[in-house]
Design an enzyme around this catalytic site. Structure first.
Site, PDB file in Angstrom:
ATOM      1  CE  LYS A  54      -3.807  -2.382   2.337  1.00  0.00           C
ATOM      2  NZ  LYS A  54      -4.549  -2.644   3.572  1.00  0.00           N
ATOM      3  CD  GLN A  98      -3.350  -4.377   6.600  1.00  0.00           C
ATOM      4  OE1 GLN A  98      -3.472  -3.327   5.981  1.00  0.00           O
ATOM      5  NE2 GLN A  98      -3.798  -5.532   6.126  1.00  0.00           N
ATOM      6  CG  ASP A 121      -9.478   0.195   5.407  1.00  0.00           C
ATOM      7  OD1 ASP A 121      -9.265  -0.262   4.278  1.00  0.00           O
ATOM      8  OD2 ASP A 121      -8.681   0.091   6.363  1.00  0.00           O
TER       9      ASP A 121
HETATM   10  N1  GUN Z   1      -6.876  -6.678   6.382  1.00  0.00           N
HETATM   11  C1  GUN Z   1      -7.341  -7.439   5.357  1.00  0.00           C
HETATM   12  N2  GUN Z   1      -7.982  -6.651   4.472  1.00  0.00           N
HETATM   13  C2  GUN Z   1      -7.916  -5.393   4.936  1.00  0.00           C
HETATM   14  C3  GUN Z   1      -8.396  -4.144   4.449  1.00  0.00           C
HETATM   15  O1  GUN Z   1      -9.025  -4.031   3.401  1.00  0.00           O
HETATM   16  N3  GUN Z   1      -8.112  -3.070   5.210  1.00  0.00           N
HETATM   17  C4  GUN Z   1      -7.435  -3.163   6.366  1.00  0.00           C
HETATM   18  N4  GUN Z   1      -7.218  -2.053   7.056  1.00  0.00           N
HETATM   19  N5  GUN Z   1      -6.977  -4.301   6.858  1.00  0.00           N
HETATM   20  C5  GUN Z   1      -7.222  -5.409   6.129  1.00  0.00           C
END
Ligand code: GUN
Length: 290
Positions: A54, A98, A121
């Site tokens: 990311k 995350q 998110d």
């Molecule tokens: N862990 C697995 N998928 C995601 C996501 O889309 N966002 C976040 N913040 N954590 C994750």
């Protein structure tokens, strides 16, 4: 005939090129650089890889990213204090916590603490509510990425029967909501299946579109798929050190008309949509509405 491969990596690259141009125009106009703050708690290797990807994507798009690496033993209070500080920091536009978090931290409490205006998110109940009502501030990254793949692959979604496998807050539930709504790559008739669904294969065999998001490797087998169906595989499972999706890829590709690979399907799209949301958050911060 073998299915067409829906190349998420290529679609995401195109979207990121356009996005980088939009970021650059935004910076020129406002002198504000979009900025994502990512919080990584503990040492989960998969999470560390996701966050690194990311951050790399942010760099390439001209978005600043800051990583807050926190020890697994951090208290919930400690994490909440940092979120509070980032909520207030005017140079930070997006906050990403995350997941998963260590067991002693209540995920819901932490996610609810992110101010909705920086919730890239789209996990905050206010943003989920706005999305469900069809007036989104942000769209959840993975379901939005899936919609973009349906759109670019020319899949007929309106009027189609879409079967979503999985009811998670991150993918299944919002995915079903977005497919049923009015709009592009939407207007579908949606069935949501989960671990307690009776007669699952009978239902999936009626699907024109299957979105698999159950987290079980190779769960969707060829006998569960109607010839010509479009298959979107959201799963990322590690099996014998290999990444496999929730779909039994090769046999299903013989039956389907189009299919996303793992890796290189939905994964890159999730990141592209996160970047898009970060730009949106920066625009909101200067009073621009999208
Ligand atoms: N862990 C697995 N998928 C995601 C996501 O889309 N966002 C976040 N913040 N954590 C994750």
């Amino acid at each position: 005939m073998a299915a067409a491969i829906i190349d998420g990596k290529a679609v995401a690259a195109d979207l990121r090129t356009t996005l980088a141009e939009n970021v650059s125009k935004f910076v020129e106009r406002t002198n504000v650089q979009p900025h994502l703050a990512a919080l990584l708690v503990g040492e989960d290797p998969a999470s560390a890889v996701y966050v690194r990807n990311k951050q790399r994507a942010c760099d390439k798009a001209g978005i600043r990213s800051t990583l807050h690496r926190l020890p697994a033993e951090i208290t919930e209070e400690g994490l909440l204090a940092l979120i509070k500080q980032l909520n207030k920091d005017p140079t930070v536009h997006g906050i990403l916590v995350q997941l998963p978090l260590p067991g002693h931290i209540k995920e819901q409490v932490v996610l609810d603490a992110v101010t909705p205006l920086k919730d890239v998110d789209c996990f905050h109940p206010e943003n989920v509510g706005l999305m469900v009502q069809g007036r989104p501030r942000f769209l959840p990254c993975t379901p939005h990425g899936v919609q973009q793949l349906l759109l670019t692959s020319g899949t007929q979604v309106a009027g189609a029967h879409a079967v979503v496998l999985g009811r998670s807050e991150i993918v299944g539930k919002p995915m079903a909501m977005m497919l049923v709504q009015r709009g592009e790559a939407a207007n579908a008739t949606v069935t949501v299946c989960h671990s307690r669904t009776a007669g699952l294969a009978e239902i999936t065999r009626q699907a024109d579109i299957i979105v698999a998001a159950i987290g079980k490797p190779r769960f969707v087998t060829a006998d569960m798929v109607k010839p010509g169906a479009v298959i979107i595989d959201v799963g990322i499972n590690r099996v014998d050190d290999k990444l496999v999706g929730d779909v039994d890829y090769e046999p299903v590709a013989e039956v389907a008309s189009a299919i996303t690979p793992v890796p290189g399907g939905v994964g890159p799209m999730t990141i592209a949509m996160l970047l898009q949301n970060t730009l949106t958050a920066a625009q909101l911060s200067v009073g621009m509405t999208s």
